[in-house]
Design a protein around this motif. Structure first.
Motif, PDB file in Angstrom:
ATOM      1  N   GLY A   1      -8.467  12.195  -3.117  1.00 55.84           N
ATOM      2  CA  GLY A   1      -8.021  10.830  -3.044  1.00 55.84           C
ATOM      3  C   GLY A   1      -7.476  11.478  -1.686  1.00 55.84           C
ATOM      4  O   GLY A   1      -7.619  10.084  -1.381  1.00 55.84           O
TER       5      GLY A   1
ATOM      6  N   LYS B   1     -12.550  10.973  -8.363  1.00 53.73           N
ATOM      7  CA  LYS B   1     -11.841  10.507  -9.123  1.00 53.73           C
ATOM      8  C   LYS B   1     -11.467   9.956 -10.430  1.00 53.73           C
ATOM      9  O   LYS B   1     -11.423  10.190 -11.025  1.00 53.73           O
TER      10      LYS B   1
ATOM     11  N   THR C   1      -8.065   8.533   2.029  1.00 57.37           N
ATOM     12  CA  THR C   1      -7.918   8.146   2.586  1.00 57.37           C
ATOM     13  C   THR C   1      -8.117   8.239   4.061  1.00 57.37           C
ATOM     14  O   THR C   1      -8.550   7.433   5.158  1.00 57.37           O
TER      15      THR C   1
ATOM     16  N   HIS D   1       1.455   6.567  -6.783  1.00 55.31           N
ATOM     17  CA  HIS D   1       0.082   7.440  -7.124  1.00 55.31           C
ATOM     18  C   HIS D   1       0.489   9.230  -7.220  1.00 55.31           C
ATOM     19  O   HIS D   1      -0.797   9.532  -7.400  1.00 55.31           O
ATOM     20  N   LEU D   2       0.884   9.411  -5.459  1.00 55.58           N
ATOM     21  CA  LEU D   2       1.595  10.779  -5.375  1.00 55.58           C
ATOM     22  C   LEU D   2       2.180  11.499  -6.240  1.00 55.58           C
ATOM     23  O   LEU D   2       2.160  12.569  -6.321  1.00 55.58           O
TER      24      LEU D   2
ATOM     25  N   LEU E   1       1.258   4.183  -3.018  1.00 51.89           N
ATOM     26  CA  LEU E   1       1.337   5.768  -2.691  1.00 51.89           C
ATOM     27  C   LEU E   1       1.851   6.431  -2.863  1.00 51.89           C
ATOM     28  O   LEU E   1       1.904   7.414  -3.711  1.00 51.89           O
TER      29      LEU E   1
ATOM     30  N   GLY F   1      -4.066   4.078  -9.571  1.00 49.78           N
ATOM     31  CA  GLY F   1      -5.132   3.957  -8.306  1.00 49.78           C
ATOM     32  C   GLY F   1      -6.088   2.436  -7.902  1.00 49.78           C
ATOM     33  O   GLY F   1      -6.808   2.575  -6.704  1.00 49.78           O
TER      34      GLY F   1
ATOM     35  N   ARG G   1       0.768  -1.199  -0.184  1.00 50.25           N
ATOM     36  CA  ARG G   1       0.303   0.133  -0.506  1.00 50.25           C
ATOM     37  C   ARG G   1       0.338   1.068   0.265  1.00 50.25           C
ATOM     38  O   ARG G   1       0.717   1.652  -0.838  1.00 50.25           O
TER      39      ARG G   1
ATOM     40  N   THR H   1       0.298  11.937  -8.989  1.00 50.19           N
ATOM     41  CA  THR H   1      -0.482  13.430  -9.301  1.00 50.19           C
ATOM     42  C   THR H   1       0.337  14.449  -9.062  1.00 50.19           C
ATOM     43  O   THR H   1       0.231  14.795  -9.875  1.00 50.19           O
TER      44      THR H   1
HETATM   45  C1  HEM Z   1      -8.685   5.711 -11.502  1.00 49.88           C
HETATM   46  C2  HEM Z   1      -8.570   6.413 -10.967  1.00 49.88           C
HETATM   47  C3  HEM Z   1      -8.423   7.129  -9.822  1.00 49.88           C
HETATM   48  C4  HEM Z   1      -8.172   5.301  -8.531  1.00 49.88           C
HETATM   49  C5  HEM Z   1      -9.182   4.448  -8.597  1.00 49.88           C
HETATM   50  C6  HEM Z   1      -7.957   6.012  -6.992  1.00 49.88           C
HETATM   51  C7  HEM Z   1      -7.920   5.757  -6.194  1.00 49.88           C
HETATM   52  C8  HEM Z   1      -7.120   6.113  -4.738  1.00 49.88           C
HETATM   53  C9  HEM Z   1      -7.390   5.086  -4.131  1.00 49.88           C
HETATM   54  C10 HEM Z   1      -8.414   4.022  -3.346  1.00 49.88           C
HETATM   55  C11 HEM Z   1      -6.888   6.159  -2.693  1.00 49.88           C
HETATM   56  C12 HEM Z   1      -6.810   6.007  -1.358  1.00 49.88           C
HETATM   57  C13 HEM Z   1      -5.653   4.954  -1.244  1.00 49.88           C
HETATM   58  C14 HEM Z   1      -5.223   4.553   0.394  1.00 49.88           C
HETATM   59  O1  HEM Z   1      -6.050   5.634   1.371  1.00 49.88           O
HETATM   60  O2  HEM Z   1      -4.224   3.879   0.879  1.00 49.88           O
HETATM   61  C15 HEM Z   1      -6.418   7.417  -3.442  1.00 49.88           C
HETATM   62  C16 HEM Z   1      -4.865   8.348  -2.827  1.00 49.88           C
HETATM   63  C17 HEM Z   1      -4.915   9.501  -2.990  1.00 49.88           C
HETATM   64  N1  HEM Z   1      -4.922   9.654  -4.486  1.00 49.88           N
HETATM   65 FE1  HEM Z   1      -5.956   8.307  -6.034  1.00 49.88          FE
HETATM   66  N2  HEM Z   1      -7.148   7.318  -7.151  1.00 49.88           N
HETATM   67  C18 HEM Z   1      -7.281   7.793  -8.954  1.00 49.88           C
HETATM   68  C19 HEM Z   1      -6.902   9.347  -9.629  1.00 49.88           C
HETATM   69  C20 HEM Z   1      -6.352   9.767  -8.955  1.00 49.88           C
HETATM   70  C21 HEM Z   1      -5.782  11.129  -9.977  1.00 49.88           C
HETATM   71  C22 HEM Z   1      -6.706  11.381 -11.688  1.00 49.88           C
HETATM   72  C23 HEM Z   1      -4.992  12.311  -9.098  1.00 49.88           C
HETATM   73  C24 HEM Z   1      -5.071  13.431  -9.088  1.00 49.88           C
HETATM   74  C25 HEM Z   1      -4.380  13.767  -9.938  1.00 49.88           C
HETATM   75  C26 HEM Z   1      -5.229  11.667  -6.933  1.00 49.88           C
HETATM   76  C27 HEM Z   1      -4.543  11.828  -6.428  1.00 49.88           C
HETATM   77  C28 HEM Z   1      -4.366  11.298  -5.312  1.00 49.88           C
HETATM   78  C29 HEM Z   1      -4.250  11.426  -3.936  1.00 49.88           C
HETATM   79  C30 HEM Z   1      -3.974  13.025  -4.030  1.00 49.88           C
HETATM   80  C31 HEM Z   1      -4.289  10.458  -3.160  1.00 49.88           C
HETATM   81  C32 HEM Z   1      -4.071  10.192  -1.333  1.00 49.88           C
HETATM   82  C33 HEM Z   1      -2.930   9.629  -1.110  1.00 49.88           C
HETATM   83  C34 HEM Z   1      -2.785   9.931   0.264  1.00 49.88           C
HETATM   84  O3  HEM Z   1      -3.459   9.929   1.169  1.00 49.88           O
HETATM   85  O4  HEM Z   1      -1.002  10.553   1.020  1.00 49.88           O
HETATM   86  N3  HEM Z   1      -5.745   9.319  -7.502  1.00 49.88           N
HETATM   87  N4  HEM Z   1      -6.457   7.032  -5.047  1.00 49.88           N
END
Ligand code: HEM
Length: 195
Positions: free
Chosen positions: A159, A91, A163, A11-12, A8, A68, A4, A15
């Motif tokens: 996002g 998202k 979380t 993912h970050l 992350l 994601g 995870r 982003t």
């Molecule tokens: C198919 C599209 C996406 C899906 C399915 C997705 C899914 C997720 C999930 C499930 C989390 C929570 C992760 C956790 O709690 O461990 C997350 C966190 C996040 N996502 Fe996405 N995401 C997607 C697209 C995006 C996009 C386009 C951005 C920004 C451009 C983004 C930015 C973030 C950020 C900033 C977090 C927070 C991370 C943190 O807690 O530190 N996501 N995403």
């Protein structure tokens, strides 16, 4: 847990690199601020930066989607929340719009700008009537860039909601601030960062 954390980070990072609309808006606003007329060297340089950025952007969009989706699966044990949890819906819809807008710019608007730019030569005057035609296409690209910046910020806010599950009122408040900020960056090269 480690998976995870790793996902992350990926993912970050994606982003972070999707901040391209922010920097592209700064570049075009700085270009406008020079007040120089259309010319080969300045405008070819700027168009190259913008044009070559699109492929990078597609790759980061793909990475954010893959990480994601994987994060969704490992934190929720299913893909169903993609259709039931509002933060996740926002998202992926935001990402789908971002991919569509970038495709429109890259495959339709930019090639038209390139065709017109070919008439701008380093050692000849710019043909009559060319500048307004390029300006019209650039203006459309710039507006869409502002929309993209707003969508990236919205996905980021959602996002954090995905979380930390904070209150939706705060999320909506942050999205309104994001809209103001995207508007601001669209209008001015935000010399002081936030303003
Ligand atoms: C198919 C599209 C996406 C899906 C399915 C997705 C899914 C997720 C999930 C499930 C989390 C929570 C992760 C956790 O709690 O461990 C997350 C966190 C996040 N996502 Fe996405 N995401 C997607 C697209 C995006 C996009 C386009 C951005 C920004 C451009 C983004 C930015 C973030 C950020 C900033 C977090 C927070 C991370 C943190 O807690 O530190 N996501 N995403």
């Amino acid at each position: 847990m480690e998976l995870r954390a790793f996902l992350l980070v990926v993912h970050l990072l994606s982003t972070l690199f999707m901040a391209a609309p922010f920097y592209m808006l700064i570049i075009v606003n700085e270009r406008a601020r020079t007040g120089m007329p259309l010319g080969y060297y300045t405008d070819r340089f700027m168009e190259n930066i913008i044009r070559n950025n699109a492929v990078r952007c597609f790759i980061f969009q793909g990475t954010v989607a893959a990480s994601g989706l994987w994060l969704t699966y490992i934190t929720r044990n299913s893909f169903l929340p993609l259709f039931t949890e509002p933060a996740l819906i926002v998202k992926w819809v935001a990402l789908a719009i971002l991919v569509s807008l970038l495709s429109y710019i890259h495959f339709s608007v930019q090639p038209r700008i390139e065709t017109l730019m070919q008439q701008v030569k380093p050692d000849a005057p710019v043909p009559e009537g060319l500048a307004p035609r390029i300006a019209a296409l650039r203006s459309r690209r710039k507006k869409l860039s502002g929309v993209c910046l707003f969508l990236v910020l919205t996905a980021l806010v959602m996002g954090l909601r995905a979380t930390f599950f904070y209150n939706y009122y705060l999320a909506i408040g942050l999205i309104i601030v994001a809209a103001f900020y995207a508007w601001r960056v669209y209008r001015k090269p935000v010399s002081l960062g936030w303003i």
